[in-house]
Structures are given as C-alpha cells and as structure tokens.
Scaffold this active site. Structure first.
Site, short mmCIF file in Angstrom:
data_model
loop_
_atom_site.label_atom_id
_atom_site.label_comp_id
_atom_site.label_asym_id
_atom_site.label_seq_id
_atom_site.Cartn_x
_atom_site.Cartn_y
_atom_site.Cartn_z
N ASN A 22 -7.57 3.08 5.44
CA ASN A 22 -7.28 2.69 6.48
C ASN A 22 -5.94 1.71 6.28
O ASN A 22 -5.98 0.98 5.52
CB ASN A 22 -8.32 1.93 7.01
CG ASN A 22 -8.20 1.61 8.49
OD1 ASN A 22 -9.09 0.94 9.16
ND2 ASN A 22 -7.17 2.35 9.31
N ASN A 86 -2.43 -1.82 17.17
CA ASN A 86 -3.08 -0.44 16.76
C ASN A 86 -1.79 0.28 16.60
O ASN A 86 -0.39 -0.19 17.01
CB ASN A 86 -3.60 0.25 17.65
CG ASN A 86 -5.25 -0.28 18.27
OD1 ASN A 86 -5.83 -0.45 16.77
ND2 ASN A 86 -5.55 -0.60 19.25
N CYS A 95 -10.16 -5.56 13.09
CA CYS A 95 -10.20 -4.72 12.31
C CYS A 95 -10.81 -4.99 11.02
O CYS A 95 -10.25 -5.89 10.23
CB CYS A 95 -8.89 -4.13 11.85
SG CYS A 95 -8.58 -2.68 10.70
N GLY A 96 -11.92 -4.44 10.49
CA GLY A 96 -12.88 -4.77 9.49
C GLY A 96 -12.04 -4.36 8.16
O GLY A 96 -11.91 -5.18 7.25
N ASN A 97 -11.41 -3.45 8.21
CA ASN A 97 -10.55 -3.04 6.80
C ASN A 97 -9.26 -3.80 6.96
O ASN A 97 -8.93 -4.28 5.72
CB ASN A 97 -10.30 -1.66 6.86
CG ASN A 97 -11.59 -0.60 6.58
OD1 ASN A 97 -12.20 -1.04 5.82
ND2 ASN A 97 -11.45 0.59 7.28
N ASN A 180 -15.03 -5.54 18.96
CA ASN A 180 -14.27 -4.09 19.58
C ASN A 180 -15.27 -3.26 19.76
O ASN A 180 -16.44 -3.30 19.17
CB ASN A 180 -13.05 -3.79 18.62
CG ASN A 180 -13.33 -3.39 17.11
OD1 ASN A 180 -14.87 -3.62 16.93
ND2 ASN A 180 -12.63 -2.89 16.68
N GLU A 237 -10.06 6.51 16.24
CA GLU A 237 -9.81 5.07 16.46
C GLU A 237 -9.10 4.84 17.82
O GLU A 237 -8.07 5.66 18.13
CB GLU A 237 -9.13 4.38 15.43
CG GLU A 237 -10.04 3.88 14.38
CD GLU A 237 -9.33 2.93 13.46
OE1 GLU A 237 -9.26 1.78 14.05
OE2 GLU A 237 -9.44 3.01 12.33
N ARG A 238 -9.40 4.08 18.71
CA ARG A 238 -8.66 4.13 19.97
C ARG A 238 -7.42 3.31 19.74
O ARG A 238 -6.90 2.37 19.02
CB ARG A 238 -9.51 2.65 20.79
CG ARG A 238 -8.97 2.22 21.97
CD ARG A 238 -9.67 1.08 22.73
NE ARG A 238 -9.75 0.09 21.42
CZ ARG A 238 -10.12 -1.27 21.74
NH1 ARG A 238 -10.47 -1.50 22.94
NH2 ARG A 238 -10.22 -2.09 20.77
N CYS A 246 -12.76 3.18 9.31
CA CYS A 246 -12.72 2.02 9.98
C CYS A 246 -13.89 0.88 9.93
O CYS A 246 -14.91 1.44 9.65
CB CYS A 246 -12.85 2.76 11.34
SG CYS A 246 -12.94 1.40 12.85
N GLY A 247 -13.51 -0.30 9.33
CA GLY A 247 -14.51 -1.19 8.97
C GLY A 247 -15.18 -1.47 10.08
O GLY A 247 -16.65 -1.40 9.64
#
Length: 307
Positions: A22, A86, A95-97, A180, A237-238, A246-247
């Site tokens: 990511n 984004n 965003c986790g990553n 999110n 992902e949106r 995606c984390g």
C-alpha cells in the site's frame, strides 16, 4: 494544464513509501504552508503522469490545522498530524498502513525519534493513534471498532448486499467502522477471491453515508492455527481502486470474520493481502471498549524533488 496543478509545489521534497504494498507519496510541511489541492494530489498519485501511489500523506504539525488543534486539547503530545488524501484527491479519515509509513517518514526526516518499544501519538481525522516501534515494523492502536448498521448486524449478522464483477449473485456483507467505513464480504475459496473483478467499484446496498471500502475475504481451512486466525483478503478502496493492502480494511475483515465465527474465535489474526501479511489483535482499551491493534512493516523506498 497538468503542470499548473503542481507549479506552486516546485522544489518541494518528497519520499515514496509503502506498507505491505500500500504505497504513498509523503511530504513534510511542518508549518502548513503548502496547499496541496485535490487536482495536485490526483496528479502526483497518477501512475503514468505522476509519481504513482494509493494516496498522499502530508506531515504537518497538529497546531497548524483546525482538526489538529482540537485533538491537542486532550492529547497535547500529538505534535504531528497525518493529513491523508486518497489517490483521487479526496480527504480520508484514516489509513492503517499509511500511519505506519507516516511514522517511518517522520523518523527518516528527523522530525521525531522513536526507539524500539517506545510509542508516538499521531493526530488523524479519525482521532489520535498511538504507534509503537517493534522489532520488525510498527504496531498501531487503531482504537475501537463498531458496526455501521448495528441493528442489522445484531439481527441478521449481515447488513447489506454487494455486487462485483466475477460474482454471479450479490453477496451478503457486514459494514464495520474503523474510523473510516468498510464493508466485508466472505467468499468460499481462493479461486473465487482471485476471480473477483475489482477494476470497478463494487455496488453496496445499502451503502454507508460517505461511501465505503469493500473487502473480499476467504477464511483459511482450518481457520485457526496455533491460536491465530488466518484469512486472505483483496480490497477495493474508496477513491483509489484495488490496492495491494489496506490496514483499516484488514482490521475490519478480522472484525467481521471473528464475529461470524462466534464464541471462541481468537483475538489474534494474520491477514494475508497481495502485498504481504499484517497482524490484527483485539484487546480491551482503557475506555472500556474493545480496541484493534494493527501491526506490520513500513518502508521508505525513494526520495525526490518535485519539478
């Protein structure tokens, strides 16, 4: 026309980093003096006309943003704010990553210091996130999870239907907020996962108010090995499209599969994504709610200057 979008950013240094594939463009703007427009973000993230990334992260001091100043009232230690966009230029909550890569970037730029075992508090639009440096990456307290449509989740175990290319019929799904929105679909086997077409956004009915990320997940057989649950996942992902990882999506996928698995499901999970593997762990938070920890690697792979 495209050059006009970047003209005000000429000379700005950037880095490129990723967490399990990511990937992100990262820029340091401590004083918040650079306005990075949605058009500029989309161009920088374009894989043909720009640098190429799933999103753009700006490192800005929390005091320079209204959202950051609000967080400082209760978390004065949150010096840095992760301003995340984004790839299409739209603002995202979290965003986790990205937050792991963000901390790696702060350390690389000497904007923060963090020894193994130490924690750093980061401001985001989904609240503060506490990041601990581990021996092979970073672990993030992602905060509590919750169902987006709790009444439907409690009554049926699902709350929506998802249509996607490669799937002959709409599939039941469960929507989970990790700060999110996410909608999780369980599939039967790896071939079905591989055959799902994520070039276009899946149709979700009903969809969360501000859109949703959609995770397609296959539980391992057996699901639990050595006390750890194992699942494989792909994600649309949106505002981005399919990504290698995606984390927050990995956390949401573990939430849904654990919920469906029922009593006795483990608290530790390995989530296998196209870009690698991340860990997810459930634990009681000091606020009395169940929290989710995301762990995994983060790498800075390149540096440059915008022309």
């Amino acid at each position: 026309m495209t050059e006009d979008f970047l003209s005000d950013l000429a000379g700005l240094r950037f880095s490129k980093g990723h967490g399990t594939g990511n990937d992100f463009v990262l820029v340091a703007d401590p004083a918040g003096v650079h306005e990075i427009t949605p058009e500029a973000t989309a161009l920088l993230c374009d894989r043909h006309l720009g640098i190429g990334a799933d999103g753009l992260i700006r490192a800005v001091r929390s005091q320079e943003l209204p959202e950051g100043r609000h967080l400082l009232l209760t978390h004065p230690e949150a010096e840095w704010f992760m301003d995340y966009r984004n790839a299409d230029g739209s603002v995202s909550e979290m965003c986790g990553n990205g937050v792991r890569v963000f901390v790696a970037f702060l350390l690389r730029e000497r904007l923060a210091s963090l020894e193994e075992g130490q924690a750093l508090t980061i401001g985001t639009r989904a609240g503060v996130k506490v990041v601990v440096r581990t021996g092979n990456g970073y672990a993030v307290d992602m905060g509590p999870w919750e169902f987006i449509f709790p009444e439907h989740a409690a009554a049926k175990g699902t709350d929506s239907l998802v249509e996607a290319g490669g799937l002959e019929v709409a599939r039941p799904a469960l929507s989970v907020s990790m700060g999110n929105p996410h909608t999780v679909v369980a599939l039967a086997h790896d071939a079905e996962l591989a055959g799902t077409d994520l070039h276009h956004a899946p149709a979700v009915d009903p969809a969360p108010a501000h859109g949703t990320n959609v995770e397609f997940v296959v539980p391992a057989e057996p699901l639990v090995q050595d006390g750890t649950g194992n699942i494989s996942m792909r994600v649309h992902e949106r505002g981005v499209g399919e990504t290698q990882s995606c984390g927050t999506g990995a956390c949401a996928a573990a939430v849904a599969i654990r919920y469906w698995a029922g009593e006795g499901a483990p608290d530790s999970w390995s989530v296998h994504v196209p870009g690698g593997t991340v860990g997810v762990r459930f634990f009681p938070g000091v606020d009395g709610r169940e929290h989710v920890e995301l762990s995994g690697p983060a790498r800075i792979v390149a540096d440059g200057v915008l022309a």
